[in-house]
Enzyme design. Structure first.
Site, PDB file in Angstrom:
ATOM      1  N   GLU A  36       0.819  -1.206   0.000  1.00  0.00           N
ATOM      2  CA  GLU A  36       0.000   0.000   0.000  1.00  0.00           C
ATOM      3  C   GLU A  36       0.861   1.266   0.000  1.00  0.00           C
ATOM      4  O   GLU A  36       1.830   1.370   0.754  1.00  0.00           O
ATOM      5  CB  GLU A  36      -0.868   0.029   1.271  1.00  0.00           C
ATOM      6  N   ASP A  37       0.489   2.203  -0.827  1.00  0.00           N
ATOM      7  CA  ASP A  37       0.852   3.603  -0.638  1.00  0.00           C
ATOM      8  C   ASP A  37       2.350   3.877  -0.526  1.00  0.00           C
ATOM      9  O   ASP A  37       2.758   4.644   0.354  1.00  0.00           O
ATOM     10  CB  ASP A  37       0.190   4.132   0.651  1.00  0.00           C
ATOM     11  N   CYS A  75      -6.422   4.132  -3.756  1.00  0.00           N
ATOM     12  CA  CYS A  75      -6.587   2.669  -3.781  1.00  0.00           C
ATOM     13  C   CYS A  75      -7.630   2.156  -4.769  1.00  0.00           C
ATOM     14  O   CYS A  75      -7.311   1.454  -5.725  1.00  0.00           O
ATOM     15  CB  CYS A  75      -6.956   2.165  -2.381  1.00  0.00           C
ATOM     16  N   ASP A 267       0.140  -0.159  -4.846  1.00  0.00           N
ATOM     17  CA  ASP A 267      -1.072   0.152  -5.610  1.00  0.00           C
ATOM     18  C   ASP A 267      -1.067   1.568  -6.187  1.00  0.00           C
ATOM     19  O   ASP A 267      -1.800   1.873  -7.115  1.00  0.00           O
ATOM     20  CB  ASP A 267      -2.340  -0.093  -4.774  1.00  0.00           C
ATOM     21  N   HIS A 268      -0.216   2.450  -5.635  1.00  0.00           N
ATOM     22  CA  HIS A 268      -0.025   3.812  -6.162  1.00  0.00           C
ATOM     23  C   HIS A 268       1.095   4.448  -5.355  1.00  0.00           C
ATOM     24  O   HIS A 268       1.815   3.756  -4.620  1.00  0.00           O
ATOM     25  CB  HIS A 268      -1.317   4.646  -6.081  1.00  0.00           C
TER      26      HIS A 268
END
Length: 554
Positions: A36-37, A75, A267-268
């Protein structure tokens, strides 16, 4: 004559043996390690602040991508593009977040929900599940059709509940080890430790990284808490590394390590202010690498990759035909296409804050188009304001203590067109849109952006309540029709009248309705009868309520 027969017989044996060997060639497995992130805050991207020995070792055995980008800086829209191979703005998954489908199988049935969302026109509406065009599937459908065991552990966050056709298992216990012997697998493992929320949820934990050792981007004010938050982010990355190491050890013990594509990505971009949710590199650019079976390809590439390309690339590597409707392009495998000139990014609603921004980027330049120039780039999102540094950052804004670069995020208006030299200005803080020498390049990229929007039918200009009404007649979630089951020559042939629906089934010793959602088989051919069993059959479509099961005594 006898010799001729011997030669013919030997030839038949050789051909038969070759055919048998060909049929026994193992299909490759796929492990997707999703985190994540995080931006490329890793040593193999030049940032050695966090100590990540497991990821470092994996990187030495992998092909590293230097130009990998999410389709959105948040997300749900990003993940919807990864699982479908479609741009979020083309399938109605671009507004963050539509409903309560963040983990596991999701809500599946929305009813009696309060109207707590507001669209660009100020119209209130309730949470919902996005309804995708009927042809659009999760790419794992196509993997399962060819015999792959597909699992997700555990976050989904796709803007819709996962259809029963997408996964064999989709839970905290989902794991490739639960497959049949020698069955090929695709397994996604999602790691939450680096999520934005961990910046405050872990704020009382000891830090693994010294705040004095972190480097802040120019657009972040330098004060004690900002350094602590950046150090927390790097500390969380170190914890992520340990979790990845444990997963890789499991894979090695399974004996499948050298027959598996290991794909690592975020995811980003990163979770800190002016990162996540933005469509600059700080929000879109992400780490991405692939370890090939037997380390057959290593090194790094500047190939321009969008996360909309992940689904078709996995299908290509698995030698599964890529459906024509998929917008992403395979960048590896048997169906590899030429490198694309651009990647595209989008931003729309975030919680209860609304903006509309699009970007187009190549290896040298980024053009950002703002549709609401009377709004600041900053959105006053309550969730983000939980980051410990935010109160002080906002106080400094209000008291005039930020410099011009730090104020760019907060300025009350923004230009329609921003243009950046991404190599000279990797933070995208120096807008050169007004320089005459770039006028022709800006016109070209702007035209190419609009051409892309027209081609994919960008839905960002449709107010969300109106978009919802077009998919939910009378603002009611549509239902999938009951499957039709017919016994023909000792096999059950199944169909469904709902356009785009898939059929799933399972055997049971009971006629009781099975509520557990794991382990439904994807229907691909007529179902064999099994003695003393009950056959349970359901139909499912993305965004629709699943049908009730049809239960047949066999």
């Amino acid at each position: 004559m006898k010799l001729s027969y011997i030669v013919i017989f030997a030839t038949i044996l050789i051909l038969s043996s070759c055919k048998k060997a060909e049929n026994q060639v193992k299909k490759p497995n796929f492990i997707l390690i999703s985190c994540e992130d995080i931006s490329p805050y890793l040593s193999f991207y030049g940032d050695s602040t966090a100590k990540t020995p497991n990821l470092n070792q994996l990187s030495k055995e992998s092909l590293i991508f230097d130009n990998a980008f999410a389709t959105a800086g948040v997300c749900s829209p990003s993940r919807s593009s990864i699982i479908t191979g479609m741009h979020p703005v083309s399938i109605g998954t671009h507004n963050m977040r539509t409903g309560g489908d963040a983990v596991g199988w999701g809500m599946r049935h929305y009813e009696n929900l309060s109207k707590d969302l507001i669209d660009s026109e100020g119209t209130p509406f309730s949470m919902y599940s996005a309804v995708l065009p009927p042809e659009v599937k999760c790419f794992t459908n196509f993997m399962r059709e060819t015999g792959y065991f597909c699992t997700n552990n555990y976050k989904t966050d796709l803007q819709f509940a996962s259809p029963l056709s997408a996964w064999d298992e989709n839970s905290e216990d989902a794991h490739f080890k639960n497959r049949k012997e020698n069955q090929p697998f695709l397994a996604i493992f999602n790691h939450m430790i680096t999520h934005e929320s961990r910046l405050w949820e872990k704020s009382k934990d000891s830090l693994r990284v010294n705040p004095n050792n972190v480097k802040l981007p120019s657009y972040i004010a330098d004060f004690d808490q900002s350094r602590v938050d950046f150090a927390r982010n790097y500390s969380n990355i170190e914890e992520l590394d340990a979790q990845v190491g444990n997963l890789l050890n499991e894979l090695q013990k399974s004996g499948e390590y050298e027959n598996t594509y290991i794909i690592f990505y975020s995811d980003h971009g990163g979770p800190l202010p002016r990162g996540k949710r933005m469509i600059y590199d700080s929000g879109l650019k992400a780490p991405f690498m692939i370890r090939f079976p037997n380390k057959s390809r290593t090194g790094r590439t500047d190939h321009l990759v969008s996360f909309v390309d992940i689904a078709p690339t996995i299908l290509s590597l698995a030698n599964i035909d890529i459906p024509e409707y998929i917008q992403g392009k395979a960048f590896l495998g048997s169906q590899k296409t030429e490198e694309q000139e651009y990647i595209f990014g989008s931003g729309d609603r975030f919680d209860n804050c609304y903006d509309r921004v699009r970007c187009i980027r190549n290896k040298n330049y980024m053009l950002v188009k703002n549709y609401y120039t009377n709004k600041p780039r900053y959105m006053d999102i309550e969730y983000r304001k939980k980051i410990p540094m935010m109160p002080e950052f906002l106080r400094m804004r209000d008291d005039g203590e930020l410099n011009d670069t730090q104020m760019l995020w907060f300025n009350p208006t923004k230009p329609e067109i921003e243009f950046y030299d991404v190599n000279a200005d990797p933070e995208q803080v120096n807008n050169i849109a007004d320089l005459p020498e770039f006028k022709q390049k800006i016109n070209t990229m702007h035209a190419d952006l609009e051409s892309w929007q027209n081609k994919i039918k960008d839905k960002g200009n449709i107010p969300e309540a109106q978009l919802l009404l077009s998919n939910w007649p009378n603002m009611e979630q549509p239902f999938t029709a009951l499957p039709e089951v017919n016994l023909i020559n000792d096999k059950y042939k199944v169909s469904c009248t709902t356009e785009g629906a898939d059929v799933v089934y399972r055997y049971s010793n009971s006629s009781d309705i099975i509520e557990e959602l794991d382990h439904w088989k994807l229907y691909t051919e007529p179902i064999k009868e099994q003695e003393s069993k009950y056959l349970h059959v359901r139909s499912t479509r993305i965004g629709f309520v699943d049908s009730k099961p049809v239960i047949i005594k066999m």
